[in-house]
Design a protein around this motif. Structure first.
Motif, PDB file in Angstrom:
ATOM      1  N   LEU A   1      52.314  55.624 -12.520  1.00 53.13           N
ATOM      2  CA  LEU A   1      50.904  55.266 -12.410  1.00 53.13           C
ATOM      3  C   LEU A   1      50.695  53.768 -12.589  1.00 53.13           C
ATOM      4  O   LEU A   1      49.932  53.142 -11.851  1.00 53.13           O
ATOM      5  CB  LEU A   1      50.063  56.031 -13.439  1.00 53.13           C
ATOM      6  N   VAL A   2      51.379  53.203 -13.559  1.00 53.83           N
ATOM      7  CA  VAL A   2      51.251  51.764 -13.811  1.00 53.83           C
ATOM      8  C   VAL A   2      51.765  50.973 -12.610  1.00 53.83           C
ATOM      9  O   VAL A   2      51.108  50.041 -12.142  1.00 53.83           O
ATOM     10  CB  VAL A   2      52.000  51.354 -15.100  1.00 53.83           C
ATOM     11  N   GLU A   3      52.909  51.344 -12.089  1.00 50.84           N
ATOM     12  CA  GLU A   3      53.468  50.653 -10.923  1.00 50.84           C
ATOM     13  C   GLU A   3      52.543  50.756  -9.721  1.00 50.84           C
ATOM     14  O   GLU A   3      52.332  49.772  -9.004  1.00 50.84           O
ATOM     15  CB  GLU A   3      54.845  51.217 -10.582  1.00 50.84           C
ATOM     16  N   ARG A   4      51.995  51.922  -9.510  1.00 52.20           N
ATOM     17  CA  ARG A   4      51.070  52.112  -8.379  1.00 52.20           C
ATOM     18  C   ARG A   4      49.824  51.251  -8.559  1.00 52.20           C
ATOM     19  O   ARG A   4      49.365  50.604  -7.615  1.00 52.20           O
ATOM     20  CB  ARG A   4      50.695  53.587  -8.267  1.00 52.20           C
ATOM     21  N   ALA A   5      49.287  51.226  -9.768  1.00 51.48           N
ATOM     22  CA  ALA A   5      48.110  50.403 -10.048  1.00 51.48           C
ATOM     23  C   ALA A   5      48.424  48.921  -9.842  1.00 51.48           C
ATOM     24  O   ALA A   5      47.599  48.188  -9.288  1.00 51.48           O
ATOM     25  CB  ALA A   5      47.627  50.651 -11.478  1.00 51.48           C
ATOM     26  N   GLN A   6      49.600  48.495 -10.265  1.00 52.70           N
ATOM     27  CA  GLN A   6      49.977  47.098 -10.085  1.00 52.70           C
ATOM     28  C   GLN A   6      50.105  46.749  -8.609  1.00 52.70           C
ATOM     29  O   GLN A   6      49.665  45.684  -8.179  1.00 52.70           O
ATOM     30  CB  GLN A   6      51.286  46.801 -10.818  1.00 52.70           C
TER      31      GLN A   6
ATOM     32  N   LEU B   1      48.584  48.258  -6.067  1.00 53.28           N
ATOM     33  CA  LEU B   1      47.270  48.319  -5.424  1.00 53.28           C
ATOM     34  C   LEU B   1      46.377  47.138  -5.796  1.00 53.28           C
ATOM     35  O   LEU B   1      45.588  46.669  -4.977  1.00 53.28           O
ATOM     36  CB  LEU B   1      46.564  49.625  -5.789  1.00 53.28           C
ATOM     37  N   THR B   2      46.504  46.659  -7.030  1.00 49.73           N
ATOM     38  CA  THR B   2      45.604  45.618  -7.510  1.00 49.73           C
ATOM     39  C   THR B   2      46.209  44.224  -7.497  1.00 49.73           C
ATOM     40  O   THR B   2      45.478  43.237  -7.517  1.00 49.73           O
ATOM     41  CB  THR B   2      45.158  45.906  -8.957  1.00 49.73           C
ATOM     42  N   GLY B   3      47.523  44.152  -7.495  1.00 53.69           N
ATOM     43  CA  GLY B   3      48.177  42.849  -7.590  1.00 53.69           C
ATOM     44  C   GLY B   3      48.256  42.337  -9.023  1.00 53.69           C
ATOM     45  O   GLY B   3      48.661  41.199  -9.257  1.00 53.69           O
TER      46      GLY B   3
ATOM     47  N   LYS C   1      49.797  41.738 -12.512  1.00 50.65           N
ATOM     48  CA  LYS C   1      51.216  41.566 -12.848  1.00 50.65           C
ATOM     49  C   LYS C   1      51.670  42.291 -14.113  1.00 50.65           C
ATOM     50  O   LYS C   1      52.804  42.734 -14.197  1.00 50.65           O
ATOM     51  CB  LYS C   1      51.532  40.074 -13.001  1.00 50.65           C
ATOM     52  N   THR C   2      50.791  42.408 -15.121  1.00 46.73           N
ATOM     53  CA  THR C   2      51.255  42.961 -16.404  1.00 46.73           C
ATOM     54  C   THR C   2      50.654  44.337 -16.674  1.00 46.73           C
ATOM     55  O   THR C   2      49.553  44.652 -16.225  1.00 46.73           O
ATOM     56  CB  THR C   2      50.867  42.036 -17.575  1.00 46.73           C
ATOM     57  N   LYS C   3      51.391  45.118 -17.443  1.00 42.77           N
ATOM     58  CA  LYS C   3      50.906  46.434 -17.845  1.00 42.77           C
ATOM     59  C   LYS C   3      49.649  46.301 -18.697  1.00 42.77           C
ATOM     60  O   LYS C   3      48.714  47.073 -18.565  1.00 42.77           O
ATOM     61  CB  LYS C   3      51.980  47.196 -18.633  1.00 42.77           C
ATOM     62  N   ARG C   4      49.655  45.300 -19.557  1.00 36.34           N
ATOM     63  CA  ARG C   4      48.504  45.079 -20.434  1.00 36.34           C
ATOM     64  C   ARG C   4      47.229  44.871 -19.625  1.00 36.34           C
ATOM     65  O   ARG C   4      46.191  45.470 -19.893  1.00 36.34           O
ATOM     66  CB  ARG C   4      48.772  43.863 -21.323  1.00 36.34           C
ATOM     67  N   GLU C   5      47.309  44.022 -18.607  1.00 36.14           N
ATOM     68  CA  GLU C   5      46.125  43.747 -17.797  1.00 36.14           C
ATOM     69  C   GLU C   5      45.732  44.961 -16.954  1.00 36.14           C
ATOM     70  O   GLU C   5      44.550  45.196 -16.709  1.00 36.14           O
ATOM     71  CB  GLU C   5      46.341  42.515 -16.916  1.00 36.14           C
ATOM     72  N   VAL C   6      46.702  45.756 -16.528  1.00 32.60           N
ATOM     73  CA  VAL C   6      46.391  47.000 -15.815  1.00 32.60           C
ATOM     74  C   VAL C   6      45.580  47.925 -16.716  1.00 32.60           C
ATOM     75  O   VAL C   6      44.579  48.503 -16.294  1.00 32.60           O
ATOM     76  CB  VAL C   6      47.675  47.716 -15.322  1.00 32.60           C
ATOM     77  N   VAL C   7      46.000  48.049 -17.969  1.00 36.76           N
ATOM     78  CA  VAL C   7      45.279  48.908 -18.915  1.00 36.76           C
ATOM     79  C   VAL C   7      43.879  48.356 -19.159  1.00 36.76           C
ATOM     80  O   VAL C   7      42.896  49.103 -19.156  1.00 36.76           O
ATOM     81  CB  VAL C   7      46.063  49.062 -20.240  1.00 36.76           C
TER      82      VAL C   7
END
Length: 68
Positions: free
Chosen positions: A11-16, A18-20, A22-28
């Motif tokens: 899920l994190v990789e897919r979100a990264q 799709l959104t561009g 770079k970090t897991k923290r910013e995805v969250v």
């Protein structure tokens, strides 16, 4: 607030991707912002038709833009 959580890597990789982002923290953080935004919008939509309005829509439209 610091916390440790287990995230679904796919899920994190897919979100990264799709959104561009770079970090897991910013995805969250972005996911939390979006969750809040969507829920706030739902609260506003729930008010549709429940608030009284007193006015003349045609009059307001005419004063906003002058017709030639």
């Amino acid at each position: 607030m610091r916390t440790n959580i287990v995230l679904d890597d796919k899920l994190v990789e897919r979100a990264q991707k799709l959104t561009g982002i770079k970090t897991k923290r910013e995805v969250v953080h972005e996911a939390l912002r979006l969750l809040i935004l969507l829920n706030e919008q739902a609260e506003v939509r729930a008010l549709r038709g429940k608030m009284p309005w007193d006015g003349n829509l045609n009059e307001q439209r005419q004063t906003r833009v002058k017709v030639r």
